[in-house]
Design an enzyme around this catalytic site. Structure first.
Site, PDB file in Angstrom:
ATOM      1  CG  ASP A  35      -3.891   2.890   5.393  1.00 53.97           C
ATOM      2  OD1 ASP A  35      -3.023   2.623   4.508  1.00 53.97           O
ATOM      3  OD2 ASP A  35      -3.830   3.826   6.428  1.00 53.97           O
TER       4      ASP A  35
ATOM      5  CE  LYS B 217      -2.315   3.467   1.703  1.00 54.95           C
ATOM      6  NZ  LYS B 217      -1.962   4.742   2.530  1.00 54.95           N
TER       7      LYS B 217
ATOM      8  CE  LYS C 193       1.364   5.067   7.100  1.00 50.69           C
ATOM      9  NZ  LYS C 193       0.346   4.960   5.718  1.00 50.69           N
TER      10      LYS C 193
ATOM     11  N   GLY D 279      -4.195  11.202  -1.612  1.00 50.81           N
ATOM     12  CA  GLY D 279      -4.630  12.575  -0.863  1.00 50.81           C
ATOM     13  C   GLY D 279      -4.160  13.900  -1.203  1.00 50.81           C
TER      14      GLY D 279
ATOM     15  N   GLY E 238       0.009   8.984  -1.133  1.00 50.13           N
ATOM     16  CA  GLY E 238       0.098  10.207  -2.122  1.00 50.13           C
ATOM     17  C   GLY E 238       1.420  10.742  -2.128  1.00 50.13           C
TER      18      GLY E 238
END
Length: 263
Positions: free
Chosen positions: A166, A13, A221, A49, A16
């Site tokens: 996520d 993952k 996270k 983002g 940005g």
């Protein structure tokens, strides 16, 4: 090409920030090329983002967040979809192709991979997804190609939905029973002295959050990683794309960054 059967698929993952660092993207994709040549199956899932914010501002719109999640009103959907499924996805595809990786740019809406619904009406068109069919992903991976997946989903009524990246990565990791790696611009979870913590379980995370060592973006996270570790019963890595070569160590079974442990 020898496909090694014992290596589980790695689900990477990326956020940005990576797309704003050309050298970081180049290094990550060069590493991906080596890993794929070595028989490692990779799926890349991305948010974007920064690009979304830029595009919304350019269109005179503002972003509102609720509990850390972006509120997505109907009028913002075309812009958010364009920034994520369009620009962000293609920037990553460009970097992959430049590094010699054969890739497929796609979104969560493709190939019946997930089922999607509106998460919470207060958030607008924000989606909640669950695993559905791995057929399309497995076909792409069997060709030695790398799927690059944006976190835009589509519900049964055809409504476009914005999904937290996520969470999108979590669902795809469950779908292929893969290993989830959350990559950001920091090397993992650091202690109060700035040293890397090699592994954490829920109790340790709660303790470090209470004393303010884990905060803001890292807190979100780590909590996402804990949820995955516990629901899949296996560790999740929080690592950095700045040290892309660590991923090769990871695919060889070594630990990199911070391992978030179940239980």
């Amino acid at each position: 090409m020898t496909m090694s059967v014992n290596k589980s698929t790695l689900v990477l993952k990326v956020g940005g920030a990576l797309m704003q660092c050309e050298m970081g993207m180049a290094r990550l994709m060069e590493t991906a090329a080596k890993m794929i040549a070595n028989g490692q199956q990779l799926i890349m899932v991305h948010g974007g983002g920064c690009l979304v914010d830029e595009q919304l501002t350019a269109n005179g719109m503002t972003t509102e967040k609720l509990d850390g999640l972006r509120v997505t009103p109907q009028e913002q959907i075309p812009i958010i979809v364009g920034a994520l499924a369009g620009t962000s996805n293609k920037i990553l595809q460009g970097a992959a192709i430049k590094a010699g990786v054969t890739c497929v740019g796609m979104s969560l809406g493709d190939g019946d991979m997930v089922s999607a619904k509106v998460k919470d009406p207060r958030l607008g068109f924000v989606g909640e997804v669950s695993p559905k069919s791995a057929t399309y992903l497995e076909f792409i991976l069997s060709q030695g190609w790398m799927p690059i997946v944006s976190s835009i989903a589509i519900d049964a009524a055809g409504q476009l939905l914005n999904v937290n990246a996520d969470q999108a990565a979590t669902v795809l990791a469950k779908l292929v029973d893969g290993k989830l790696v959350l990559l950001s611009d920091v090397s993992g979870v650091l202690d109060g002295k700035g040293q890397l913590i090699s592994s954490l379980n829920r109790a340790q995370v709660e303790e470090l959050t209470n004393i303010g060592v884990i905060e803001k973006g890292m807190k979100v996270k780590v909590e996402a990683a804990l949820d995955v570790a516990e629901s899949m019963g296996k560790p999740v890595q929080v690592a950095s794309w700045r040290h892309a070569e660590q991923l090769i160590a990871l695919s060889n079974g070594e630990a990199v960054g911070t391992q978030i442990l179940p239980g």
